[in-house]
Design an enzyme around this catalytic site. Structure first.
Site, PDB file in Angstrom:
ATOM      1  N   GLU A  67       7.215 -10.822   6.299  1.00 58.81           N
ATOM      2  CA  GLU A  67       6.872  -9.416   6.153  1.00 58.81           C
ATOM      3  C   GLU A  67       6.796  -8.799   7.558  1.00 58.81           C
ATOM      4  OE1 GLU A  67       4.302  -6.867   2.963  1.00 58.81           O
ATOM      5  OE2 GLU A  67       4.231  -9.018   2.915  1.00 58.81           O
ATOM      6  N   GLU A  74      -6.594 -10.768   5.582  1.00 58.74           N
ATOM      7  CA  GLU A  74      -6.057  -9.738   4.695  1.00 58.74           C
ATOM      8  C   GLU A  74      -6.965  -9.533   3.489  1.00 58.74           C
ATOM      9  OE1 GLU A  74      -2.290 -10.809   3.032  1.00 58.74           O
ATOM     10  OE2 GLU A  74      -1.868  -8.737   2.446  1.00 58.74           O
TER      11      GLU A  74
HETATM   12  C1  BGC Z   1       1.048  -5.761   3.081  1.00 60.73           C
HETATM   13  C2  BGC Z   1      -0.097  -4.794   3.139  1.00 60.73           C
HETATM   14  C3  BGC Z   1       0.451  -3.497   2.639  1.00 60.73           C
HETATM   15  C4  BGC Z   1       0.674  -3.732   1.175  1.00 60.73           C
HETATM   16  C5  BGC Z   1       1.001  -2.537   0.366  1.00 60.73           C
HETATM   17  C6  BGC Z   1       1.363  -5.962   1.647  1.00 60.73           C
HETATM   18  O1  BGC Z   1       2.359  -6.874   1.418  1.00 60.73           O
HETATM   19  O2  BGC Z   1       0.799  -6.955   3.747  1.00 60.73           O
HETATM   20  O3  BGC Z   1      -0.881  -4.851   4.185  1.00 60.73           O
HETATM   21  O4  BGC Z   1      -0.198  -2.366   2.997  1.00 60.73           O
HETATM   22  O5  BGC Z   1       1.609  -4.767   0.985  1.00 60.73           O
HETATM   23  O6  BGC Z   1       1.760  -2.802  -0.743  1.00 60.73           O
END
Ligand code: BGC
Length: 933
Positions: free
Chosen positions: A455, A728
């Site tokens: 990501e 997270e």
């Molecule tokens: C990210 C987040 C993001 C979110 C929103 C995730 O995969 O890591 O931090 O804001 O998706 O869909």
């Protein structure tokens, strides 16, 4: 006559480079400086700028102005490549400073026509999946070189070597921007690397963001399938001669030993000397040079190395290294006397699970570097065309790894540190340190969500919530203003904002509240913290377009309802596989953001002097607020979905119309926090606001209970689990040490660390009361649980600091105000703030948190919860007697009994299920001794 010290730290735009500032992208860079000290009476009334342009006599420009931050360039614009030495001195109140030290600014290539070089690419070599190519030119130079610059950029990453020496110290250049609209080039000073006679310039190209993997769907080549280089060397000799060499069809290409490179998957390098290297011709690529831009912020560099703290064997027999810190970069390994061709493999992970590398959170990212050794007596192994997020590494292929032979190389945007915080609570300090590391790991040219899995994208919502904290901790202005230019460039014609910028996932959602609002809120935060009006003016069209778009979605009723929203993402009560199923109603979240963004556009328009626009958006904001109140708020002040996040939004975004509603909402929020046992229950939207909402509504004590909670979920829970970055998810690692089974389990995400801004502003008490901290608001919030706190920030005017200590019934407060700023200081216990000018000020006053009131005779259940000692004993008794299993359960049981007399605690705790009545008698006996009769 008083004294004012000579200005220091003369800056150009938001560039933070050490002198000289090379390759600035504007002909008229704004200037800022700091006046490090002055007599109390000093107020700047005028300044003079002395500019010395190459080959000309100095020119002194006097300006009558009290400004010292981002003042206009006072002379004729710079031309491309032109440099000027700049000194500043200031005067006022009958005082005059000496000149500052000179700082040099040099313009980059300001016009497209300045580029004579063209992008080149190997004809055959360097295809995706093939070894990384090296492009080369050999050329002769005359003697007497006085100045040499290499201007360069690439489709892909580039690393230049001139005569066998690495050019500059940047890594992952040219960084990541919205390449189709803005491609950054770098200006390198290579005066010391060129030589008379034969010279050799070689540039290695890697896949990077341009052609490597981006996003979780396995796609490569988002921007194109061919790597290419643009480089222009310009050498000036003492006789005024100019030698110019640019990439063109005369260059050649060869294969490098980098067999594979990818940001997610890692790098594979063959270090053996080779005789059968394939070579190739290059060809010119026709591509638009008008998108070339100079950097606004610092480049990515190696910012630190971290020694390994331990090398050990895992249960399966793997060799593991612990660096003691979750960080971003790569591993550097020294190996000796190994056989040529031997393979060494380094894998990375942020955590261990069951004693082995916990790689599941990386999803499909392989995060693996490998080497085929040359067999030299000593080889230093490290990649440069990738990066990993890790604390642990597994090393295969070596008989032995010495702890001193391995270190972690920390890589990230080389931002200047500007903010510090400390307190008497070591866990809180560690949490703050984790926030700092989280920022370092996720400010890798783009503000990313996470640095480790497949990501690492510029998620708009994440930086929307973290921007205030970021701007305190590090000078983020150049970095974020570059990113905002990308955001504006990628905004769609209808005004919608991609979920990630640069947009490589072609966001399927038309608009997500709190994510797209980065378009309005990030520029506004930056303006608050830096005073940069120019940035607001530049972003205003983008800000307006976003608000027009969402106002259109909302329609005539002014309510933004329906459709999919990410909402209060990762609310800890949401199912682990559905992070958007938060307690907070998504329509409430969306409409609240619409109101806030409309308001901010109105405020921004007023700042840049557009009264009509200001009025239009202020009116829109008012209408949305009214609609919000009508649709979602009861007359008494209860907000739809009754979750902490909706109260935090309603209170902090001023969505409640009456004082009664505000009181009620604040009280309700505090009760919700109490009945969650002071555990957090907000996601990305509520978390940055809840502490302010509690504080502003008069529930500071409840706020501290929440902040200092260590049970799961809470900010400090992760600290008790040994975290060295912010996670997270609140429970990315579960209390039993296993990794959360959900998908979103990064151990390095900055969003939930956004609360650090509250620690700086409220707990320590240092916040901006006027843009750029020209006026400081000092309002510390001492609490019983803590005996000291301090926050220091290098504001645009210089260092500001607030620190306080409680001891022996006294509170000591110390405030440092930089020259050029004033402060309004709220001394605890006094009703009126004190206004002070620059300098250091101290106060001593009775400690407002000194007295610990016993639980009153008329106490309610709520009071018992608020009385921390009592409450801990109640919980202990209820757990020991088997009435509840933990604090959270005890608090939840009390939710419906908060107003009842504390004598009813036992009934409340043991009210259900009936099977638990067993412990009731025992609990009664215990609490009888504890509670007031
Ligand atoms: C990210 C987040 C993001 C979110 C929103 C995730 O995969 O890591 O931090 O804001 O998706 O869909």
């Amino acid at each position: 006559m008083g004294h004012v010290a000579a200005p220091t730290a003369v800056r150009f735009e938001h560039r933070t480079d050490e002198d000289p500032v090379l390759g600035i992208g504007t002909a008229t860079p704004r200037l800022s400086w700091i006046v490090p000290a002055a007599d109390a009476a000093f107020v700047q009334e005028a300044y003079e700028v002395e500019l010395t342009r190459a080959g000309r006599t100095p020119e002194v420009v006097p300006v009558t102005s009290g400004e010292q931050v981002l003042v206009p360039w006072p002379a004729a614009p710079l031309t491309s490549r032109e440099s000027a030495r700049v000194r500043v001195r200031v005067s006022g109140a009958g005082m005059q400073s000496a000149w500052s030290d000179p700082e040099t600014v040099e313009a980059g290539l300001l016009r497209t026509e300045d580029w004579t070089a063209r992008f080149i690419s190997p004809r055959e070599l360097g295809a995706l999946g093939a070894p990384a190519p090296v492009l080369r030119s050999a050329f002769d130079l005359p003697g007497g070189v006085v100045k040499a610059r290499l201007y360069a950029t690439a489709h892909g990453l580039y690393e230049a070597m001139l005569n066998g020496h690495r050019v500059g110290d940047q890594v992952l250049a040219p960084g990541w921007t919205s390449y189709a609209h803005r491609l950054r080039y770098q200006t390198h000073d290579v005066t010391d690397l060129v030589r008379e006679g034969g010279n050799d310039l070689e540039v290695l190209l890697g896949n990077g963001w341009y052609r490597g993997r981006l996003g979780w769907d396995g796609r490569h080549g988002h921007y194109g399938d061919r790597l290419a280089l643009l480089a222009q060397l310009e050498v000036t000799t003492s006789d005024g001669g100019i030698f110019r060499l640019g990439t063109d069809a005369t260059w050649t290409a060869r294969e490098s030993g980098v067999l594979a490179d990818d940001l997610y998957d890692g790098q594979r390098t063959d270090l053996r000397p080779r005789t059968d290297i394939r070579t190739d011709a290059v060809e010119v690529i026709d591509t638009d040079l008008a998108r070339l831009v100079a950097p606004d912020g610092p480049p990515v560099r190696v910012t630190q190395t971290v020694p390994a703290t331990a090398v050990f064997s895992s249960p399966s027999g793997a060799t593991l290294v612990d660096f003691g810190q979750n960080l971003v970069g790569w591993v550097r390994l020294r190996v000796r006397e190994q056989a040529p061709g031997q393979e060494v493999v380094v894998r990375h992970a942020e955590v261990l699970e069951h004693g082995e590398l916990g790689v599941r959170p990386l999803r499909s990212a392989k995060a693996t570097d490998s080497y085929l050794l040359a067999g030299a007596p000593l080889e230093v192994l490290e990649p440069s065309l990738t990066f990993h997020g890790f604390r642990y590494a597994e090393i295969c292929g070596l008989p032995e790894v010495g702890v001193r032979d391995v270190e972690a190389v920390v890589v990230g945007s080389d931002l200047r540190r500007t903010g510090w915080f400390t307190s008497s609570n070591p866990q809180l300090n560690r949490f703050h340190e984790n926030v700092v590391w989280g920022m370092r790991g996720n400010f890798v040219d783009v503000p990313t969500d996470c640095p480790q899995r497949d990501e690492r994208l510029g998620w708009t919502g994440d930086i929307q919530v973290f921007a205030p904290t970021a701007s305190f901790l590090f000078d983020s202005a150049g970095f974020l203003s570059s990113w905002l230019a990308d955001l504006a460039a990628e905004q769609r014609p209808d005004g919608s904002v991609p979920l990630v910028v640069p947009d490589v996932i072609e966001s399927p959602l038309p608009a997500a509240a709190a994510w797209g609002d980065a378009a309005t809120l990030v520029p506004w935060f930056l303006y608050q913290r830096t005073g940069d009006v120019g940035l607001l003016a530049r972003q205003l069209p983008s800000m307006r377009a976003w608000v027009d778009y969402i106002a259109g979605l909302a329609g005539a009723d002014r309510l933004w309802t329906g459709g999919f929203q990410l909402g209060d993402w990762l609310d800890p009560t949401a199912p682990h596989d559905a992070p958007f199923e938060a307690q907070a109603d998504p329509d409430v979240v969306a409409t609240a953001y619409l109101a806030r963004s409309a308001e901010v556009v109105g405020l921004a328009a007023a700042v840049v002097g557009d009264a009509d626009v200001a009025e239009k958006y202020a009116r829109l904001a008012g209408e949305v607020r009214e609609a919000f109140a009508k649709e979602f708020v009861t007359p008494a002040g209860r907000v739809l979905s009754d979750a902490p996040t909706v109260y935090a939004l309603a209170l902090e975004l001023a969505l409640l119309t009456t004082d009664d509603q505000r009181h009620h909402a604040g009280d309700r929020l505090a009760d919700l926090v109490r009945s969650s046992g002071f555990r957090i229950s907000t996601g990305f939207v509520g978390t940055p606001l809840i502490m302010d909402a509690l504080t502003d509504s008069g529930h500071l004590d409840v706020a501290y209970r929440l902040m200092l909670q260590t049970g799961c979920p809470s900010w400090l829970y992760a600290v008790t689990m040994g975290a060295t970055t912010v996670w997270e998810r609140w429970d990315a690692m579960l209390p039993d040490g296993s990794i959360n089974p959900g998908q979103m389990t990064s151990f390095n995400h900055y969003a939930l660390g956004a609360v650090a801004d509250w620690l700086h502003r409220t707990f320590a008490g240092l916040s901006p009361a006027a843009p750029g901290y020209r006026e400081l608001l000092v309002r510390p919030a001492p609490a019983r649980a803590l005996t000291s706190a301090s926050a220091r920030h290098r504001t645009p005017y210089g260092d500001a600091e607030v620190s306080w200590q409680r001891s022996q019934g006294q509170l000591r407060l110390r405030v440092l105000v930089p020259v050029g700023a004033t402060a309004s200081v709220h001394i605890p216990g006094r009703s009126e703030p004190v206004r002070v000018g620059h300098g250091t000020h101290t106060w001593q006053t009775a400690d407002p948190a000194a007295v610990d009131h016993p639980l009153a005779a008329q106490a309610t259940v709520r009071d018992a919860l608020d009385h921390e000692d009592t409450w801990q004993q109640v919980v202990a008794a209820a757990v020991e007697t088997g009435v509840v299993s933990d604090e959270a359960q005890a608090a939840a049981r009390l939710q419906a009994f908060l107003d009842a007399p504390s004598s009813r605690l036992v009934d409340a705790l043991a009210h259900a299920p009936p099977g638990l009545a067993k412990g009731r008698q025992a609990l009664h006996a215990r609490l009888d001794q504890l509670l007031p009769p």
